[in-house]
Design an enzyme around this catalytic site. Sequence first.
Site, PDB file in Angstrom:
ATOM      1  N   THR A 371       0.801  -1.226   0.000  1.00 50.16           N
ATOM      2  CA  THR A 371       0.000   0.000   0.000  1.00 50.16           C
ATOM      3  C   THR A 371       0.833   1.275   0.000  1.00 50.16           C
ATOM      4  O   THR A 371       0.288   2.369  -0.176  1.00 50.16           O
ATOM      5  CB  THR A 371      -0.950  -0.007   1.208  1.00 50.16           C
ATOM      6  OG1 THR A 371      -0.236  -0.432   2.384  1.00 50.16           O
ATOM      7  CG2 THR A 371      -2.106  -0.972   0.974  1.00 50.16           C
ATOM      8  N   GLU A 372       2.151   1.165   0.203  1.00 56.23           N
ATOM      9  CA  GLU A 372       3.090   2.290   0.041  1.00 56.23           C
ATOM     10  C   GLU A 372       4.448   1.721  -0.334  1.00 56.23           C
ATOM     11  O   GLU A 372       4.919   0.765   0.298  1.00 56.23           O
ATOM     12  CB  GLU A 372       3.267   3.098   1.335  1.00 56.23           C
ATOM     13  CG  GLU A 372       2.124   3.988   1.743  1.00 56.23           C
ATOM     14  CD  GLU A 372       2.455   4.777   3.012  1.00 56.23           C
ATOM     15  OE1 GLU A 372       3.627   4.750   3.443  1.00 56.23           O
ATOM     16  OE2 GLU A 372       1.545   5.412   3.576  1.00 56.23           O
ATOM     17  N   SER A 373       5.088   2.303  -1.344  1.00 56.67           N
ATOM     18  CA  SER A 373       6.484   1.967  -1.636  1.00 56.67           C
ATOM     19  C   SER A 373       7.061   3.053  -2.535  1.00 56.67           C
ATOM     20  O   SER A 373       6.464   3.399  -3.557  1.00 56.67           O
ATOM     21  CB  SER A 373       6.595   0.606  -2.330  1.00 56.67           C
ATOM     22  OG  SER A 373       7.947   0.200  -2.410  1.00 56.67           O
TER      23      SER A 373
END
Length: 434
Positions: A371-373
């Site tokens: 969900t975040e990178s």
Amino acid sequence: MKLGSALALSGLLVIGTVAHPLNVKRAVTTEVVFVTETVAEAVVYVDENGAPYLTSTVERVPSVPSTSVEPTSVASSAVVPTSAPAESPQPVPAPPPSPSSSDVPSSFVVANVEPTSSAVLPPPAPKPTFVAPEPTSAAPAPAPTSEAQVPAPEPSVQAQEAPASQPSTSSSDSFPLGITYDPYKGTTNNVDCKTTDEIAADFDTMKDYGIVRIYGNDCGQIPVAVRAAKKNGQKLMGGIYAPLQDVDSVVSALSDAVKQQNGGSWDIISLVSVENERVNAKAMTASDAQSTIDQARSALRNAGFNGPVGAVETVPAVIDNPGVCSTSDLVLVNIHAWFDPNTKAADAGKFVKGEVARVQKACGNKRVVVTESGWPHQGDSHDQAVASPDAQKAALASIRAEFNSDLFLFSSFDSLWKSDDPSTFNAEKYWGIL
């Protein structure tokens, strides 16, 4: 690879003698009974006036009895028995030679006299599944008795194989490559909300991404995001920023936006998260996160949303608290290679891939969505992790090389309103990629 053996064997099918059987099992065999009979073929040569000037005979070789006949190829119909006979038979003869231009004047006509009886010929061979090489001149195959007996050639196995399928960017079992978004502007000491027009303009800038992640309903962003996503043909990952936001209030805002902006269809919302790294920050317990997931799922189901619901955590928090991933419909995890001092920007994608494998193992191979990178373009470099515009480009290219779905790049724009501490290496404001 499948054709290797067949093509290698086909090279052995050069017509030599029937004393060398081909010990290869074939799917189709033909039972044949031969009658051994020796006949002579007479050839009479006449001149242009029809007067004979030369007569010769060529004796045919007796046929060889066999219990089965194996076809060789379209180009060669010579009989090759599956087992060697007790006695070595005679070699297959070449057809009688035609007189050369030095033997017969060009005006002469060659007439063949058919014998009164002939040997029994085998039926035409079954159609082969491969094309054998042409026979050599040392042992040409006998000519077929008629055109009707010549089997039509079929495509080879290689030509019939379907081309390899190409990978797709997303499917019903994955989300397209996404990006994260927040509606704030200003500085650390002066945080403000973007206007409706500014949020809509930001969505236009993000329109190349198939799905956009929002974190909650601050700045009244949910209805604006639903309307903008519909306009751009995008999907949304909804968010409930618990425990700071009330679950039922955010679910109600999502439901109203879907009714007013998307005709009541929830298909524009692909998934919903209920918190973001709150267990990792010790602001919630794992038990609290699980209870929040259950509460949100129930409220969303009552509102008509049947998609996945889960809690977003870091890799250590998920591995240490397997109940969070078991309660979530999907495992939602933020993974940033930047915080690993031993990983260069160019290796960010491999790092994220490895962390996904660790999470899957801890969560019973449940599907994982990153969900975040991302990677900052400014900040304090530490060991192998360098913060610069070039490093950010290298990191994003590396991540894209490993993922084309089920991952959200972080983040759409710089977040100058955020604050830093030693754990963020003064890079928290500078993760924007657009």
